[in-house]
Design a protein around this motif. Structure first.
Motif, mmCIF file in Angstrom:
data_model
loop_
_atom_site.group_PDB
_atom_site.id
_atom_site.type_symbol
_atom_site.label_atom_id
_atom_site.label_comp_id
_atom_site.label_asym_id
_atom_site.label_seq_id
_atom_site.Cartn_x
_atom_site.Cartn_y
_atom_site.Cartn_z
ATOM 1 N N PHE A 167 0.799 -1.229 0.000
ATOM 2 C CA PHE A 167 0.000 0.000 0.000
ATOM 3 C C PHE A 167 0.835 1.285 0.000
ATOM 4 O O PHE A 167 1.771 1.453 0.791
ATOM 5 N N CYS A 168 0.423 2.210 -0.873
ATOM 6 C CA CYS A 168 0.984 3.565 -0.894
ATOM 7 C C CYS A 168 -0.004 4.490 -0.171
ATOM 8 O O CYS A 168 -1.120 4.078 0.158
ATOM 9 N N ALA A 169 0.404 5.742 0.005
ATOM 10 C CA ALA A 169 -0.453 6.691 0.739
ATOM 11 C C ALA A 169 -1.768 6.956 0.005
ATOM 12 O O ALA A 169 -2.809 7.162 0.646
ATOM 13 N N GLY A 170 -1.742 6.933 -1.313
ATOM 14 C CA GLY A 170 -2.963 7.196 -2.092
ATOM 15 C C GLY A 170 -3.971 6.063 -1.964
ATOM 16 O O GLY A 170 -5.189 6.298 -1.949
ATOM 17 N N VAL A 171 -3.465 4.837 -1.870
ATOM 18 C CA VAL A 171 -4.339 3.667 -1.715
ATOM 19 C C VAL A 171 -4.946 3.646 -0.315
ATOM 20 O O VAL A 171 -6.145 3.408 -0.140
ATOM 21 N N VAL A 172 -4.126 3.918 0.684
ATOM 22 C CA VAL A 172 -4.641 3.978 2.064
ATOM 23 C C VAL A 172 -5.753 5.017 2.142
ATOM 24 O O VAL A 172 -6.840 4.773 2.686
ATOM 25 N N THR A 180 -9.605 10.273 -5.732
ATOM 26 C CA THR A 180 -8.469 10.384 -6.667
ATOM 27 C C THR A 180 -7.192 10.678 -5.888
ATOM 28 O O THR A 180 -7.173 11.598 -5.050
ATOM 29 N N CYS A 181 -6.129 9.927 -6.157
ATOM 30 C CA CYS A 181 -4.860 10.188 -5.466
ATOM 31 C C CYS A 181 -4.416 11.628 -5.729
ATOM 32 O O CYS A 181 -4.440 12.085 -6.880
ATOM 33 N N PRO A 182 -3.980 12.348 -4.697
ATOM 34 C CA PRO A 182 -3.522 13.730 -4.905
ATOM 35 C C PRO A 182 -2.402 13.835 -5.955
ATOM 36 O O PRO A 182 -2.265 14.874 -6.604
ATOM 37 N N LEU A 183 -1.642 12.755 -6.130
ATOM 38 C CA LEU A 183 -0.559 12.816 -7.124
ATOM 39 C C LEU A 183 -1.097 12.689 -8.552
ATOM 40 O O LEU A 183 -0.445 13.119 -9.502
ATOM 41 N N VAL A 184 -2.282 12.107 -8.694
ATOM 42 C CA VAL A 184 -2.962 12.088 -10.005
ATOM 43 C C VAL A 184 -3.606 13.457 -10.248
ATOM 44 O O VAL A 184 -3.500 14.021 -11.350
ATOM 45 N N THR A 185 -4.228 14.001 -9.200
ATOM 46 C CA THR A 185 -4.832 15.342 -9.319
ATOM 47 C C THR A 185 -3.775 16.364 -9.745
ATOM 48 O O THR A 185 -4.041 17.261 -10.546
ATOM 49 N N GLN A 214 1.355 9.215 -17.019
ATOM 50 C CA GLN A 214 0.648 8.364 -16.050
ATOM 51 C C GLN A 214 1.586 8.196 -14.847
ATOM 52 O O GLN A 214 2.815 8.272 -15.000
ATOM 53 N N THR A 215 1.036 7.930 -13.671
ATOM 54 C CA THR A 215 1.872 7.883 -12.458
ATOM 55 C C THR A 215 2.507 6.515 -12.187
ATOM 56 O O THR A 215 3.386 6.406 -11.333
ATOM 57 N N THR A 216 2.039 5.483 -12.897
ATOM 58 C CA THR A 216 2.436 4.110 -12.523
ATOM 59 C C THR A 216 3.250 3.402 -13.599
ATOM 60 O O THR A 216 3.239 2.172 -13.686
ATOM 61 N N ILE A 274 5.829 10.040 -12.695
ATOM 62 C CA ILE A 274 5.714 8.756 -11.989
ATOM 63 C C ILE A 274 5.807 9.035 -10.481
ATOM 64 O O ILE A 274 6.650 9.822 -10.048
ATOM 65 N N CYS A 275 4.922 8.392 -9.702
ATOM 66 C CA CYS A 275 4.827 8.770 -8.284
ATOM 67 C C CYS A 275 5.941 8.120 -7.454
ATOM 68 O O CYS A 275 6.614 7.185 -7.901
ATOM 69 N N TYR A 276 6.087 8.617 -6.242
ATOM 70 C CA TYR A 276 7.130 8.118 -5.338
ATOM 71 C C TYR A 276 6.987 6.609 -5.085
ATOM 72 O O TYR A 276 7.969 5.879 -4.991
ATOM 73 N N ALA A 277 5.721 6.145 -4.969
ATOM 74 C CA ALA A 277 5.496 4.735 -4.612
ATOM 75 C C ALA A 277 5.911 3.814 -5.763
ATOM 76 O O ALA A 277 6.572 2.788 -5.548
ATOM 77 N N GLY A 299 2.359 -4.872 -5.209
ATOM 78 C CA GLY A 299 1.989 -3.608 -5.842
ATOM 79 C C GLY A 299 1.351 -2.666 -4.833
ATOM 80 O O GLY A 299 0.993 -3.070 -3.715
ATOM 81 N N ALA A 300 1.185 -1.416 -5.242
ATOM 82 C CA ALA A 300 0.689 -0.373 -4.336
ATOM 83 C C ALA A 300 -0.745 -0.615 -3.890
ATOM 84 O O ALA A 300 -1.205 -0.017 -2.916
ATOM 85 N N SER A 301 -1.470 -1.490 -4.596
ATOM 86 C CA SER A 301 -2.869 -1.771 -4.231
ATOM 87 C C SER A 301 -3.038 -3.129 -3.558
ATOM 88 O O SER A 301 -4.158 -3.569 -3.315
ATOM 89 N N PHE A 350 1.801 10.673 3.698
ATOM 90 C CA PHE A 350 0.438 10.524 4.230
ATOM 91 C C PHE A 350 -0.450 11.555 3.542
ATOM 92 O O PHE A 350 -0.070 12.724 3.467
ATOM 93 N N PHE A 351 -1.584 11.103 3.021
ATOM 94 C CA PHE A 351 -2.512 12.038 2.376
ATOM 95 C C PHE A 351 -3.798 12.095 3.198
ATOM 96 O O PHE A 351 -4.444 11.069 3.393
ATOM 97 N N PRO A 352 -4.183 13.274 3.683
ATOM 98 C CA PRO A 352 -5.415 13.379 4.469
ATOM 99 C C PRO A 352 -6.652 13.014 3.647
ATOM 100 O O PRO A 352 -6.648 13.124 2.428
HETATM 101 FE FE1 F3S Z 1 -1.022 7.680 -5.804
HETATM 102 FE FE2 F3S Z 1 1.111 6.522 -6.691
HETATM 103 FE FE3 F3S Z 1 -0.378 5.287 -5.015
HETATM 104 S S1 F3S Z 1 -0.217 7.861 -7.819
HETATM 105 S S2 F3S Z 1 -2.415 5.971 -5.464
HETATM 106 S S3 F3S Z 1 0.767 7.173 -4.610
HETATM 107 S S4 F3S Z 1 0.643 4.354 -6.746
#
Ligand code: F3S
Ligand code: 0CJ
Length: 320
Positions: free
Chosen positions: A17-22, A102-107, A171-173, A201-204, A273-275, A307-309
């Motif tokens: 899990f990444c912060a966006g998935v959590v 929506t993950c803030p990194l996609v936004t 795309q982030t992934t 591409i995101c940190y995760a 994977g992040a999910s 951490f994303f609120p």
């Molecule tokens: Fe966001 Fe990257 Fe996870 S874009 S949902 S932190 S895989």
């Protein structure tokens, strides 16, 4: 009783899990806790069957499009991958109480694209056709404003209207290596192209690929816990294969494992994977422990503390 053969498991860190998935899963959980069932979710909240089945059992109702939802006061959650602009518009028209997971990194990528558009630039999106994140990013702007680039061949072939008025987002992934190849072609052909420093591409995604790169060369096989529709998980499997793992497979559950593929191995890399939830990593380790005498080691490529609120409407301090 015959003694079990030894097996060293090398765990990749970070994984899972990444912060966006959590944040996305917590959005559905918290909406269920606050408002009760049903909570509608447009698309799989994240690309993982185990996560989706769990939320469904608690009262989440998954749909692909808003027209599958009856008129309702129940919350309607948009998945972590993001949505085209017409989705929140339609939700507003139908008076839905929508919650955007929506993950803030996609936004952030959506915003970059909107800025390029405002500045009159021709926009390229590096990504995979039909993936929901790509559909969402393309759908931020009018049809035809963004062109999709999937490969270096696409980057070589692209004919802009004005080579000095171009921009790209990604795309982030994606695969770090494939994307840097595509960006290199674009920058070489169009030196004035605007874009992020490297890509979006995101940190995760970056960190999970870096960990697989460290582990793949020192193991006989690699299992990536993740779903076949999970872009970031698919990329991890590819990285493992490219770094020399002869056996590199995705597994959603321990029951997916084809044991004949792992005969005779002495070392196994394991990532997620992040999910993909950590309980499945544990389930798979348990399945190997029944067949092998395990020793476990962790190889780390990065520390994470993102951490994303939650969406504002769900924060504990939100006005009722
Ligand atoms: Fe966001 Fe990257 Fe996870 S874009 S949902 S932190 S895989
Ligand atoms: O698109 C994202 C914001 C990543 C979400 C988490 O992973 P997953 O597997 O649901 O989605 P991808 O297919 O995009 O990796």
């Amino acid at each position: 009783m015959l003694s079990k053969p030894p097996l060293k498991i090398v765990l990749c860190s970070p994984r899972g899990f990444c912060a966006g998935v959590v944040r996305a899963i917590d959005t559905v959980e918290r909406a269920l806790a606050l408002y009760g069932a049903p909570v509608y979710v447009r698309h799989e909240i994240v690309h993982n069957r185990y996560v989706v089945d769990n939320l469904r059992a608690k009262g989440a109702v998954f749909v692909e499009e808003l027209d599958e939802i009856p008129d309702t006061k129940a919350p309607v959650v948009f998945s972590a991958h993001g949505v085209p602009k017409d989705v929140p518009e339609e939700a507003h028209r139908r008076n839905f109480f929508s919650l955007d997971a929506t993950c803030p990194l996609v936004t952030k990528v959506h915003r970059e694209a909107a800025i390029h558009y405002k500045r009159g630039r021709e926009i390229l999106l590096i990504g995979h056709s039909h993936h929901p994140e790509v559909v969402g990013t393309l759908g931020q702007l009018p049809e035809g404003a963004v062109s999709l680039i999937e490969t270096t061949a696409d980057a070589e072939a692209y004919q802009p209207k004005n080579p000095d008025n171009l921009a790209f987002v990604t795309q982030t992934t994606l695969s770090i290596d494939d994307t840097s190849g595509i960006v290199a072609v674009l920058r070489q052909r169009f030196p004035n192209i605007s874009g992020p420093h490297k890509e979006d591409i995101c940190y995760a995604t970056t960190n999970r690929q870096a960990a697989v790169k460290k582990v793949a060369p020192i193991v006989d096989a690699m299992i990536v816990v993740g779903a076949p529709n999970s872009s970031n998980s698919l990329r991890l499997r590819e990285v493992a294969e490219r770094e020399g793992c002869k056996v590199a497979v995705l597994a959603q559950r321990a029951s997916d494992i084809e044991w004949s593929q792992f005969e005779g191995i002495a070392t196994l890399g394991l990532t997620a994977g992040a999910s993909a939830p950590e309980v499945i990593v544990e389930e798979i380790m348990g399945a190997f422990a029944e067949r092998y005498e395990l020793s476990v080691e962790t190889v780390s490529a990065a520390e994470e503390n993102e951490f994303f609120p939650l969406p504002r409407a769900l924060r504990p301090d939100a006005a009722e």
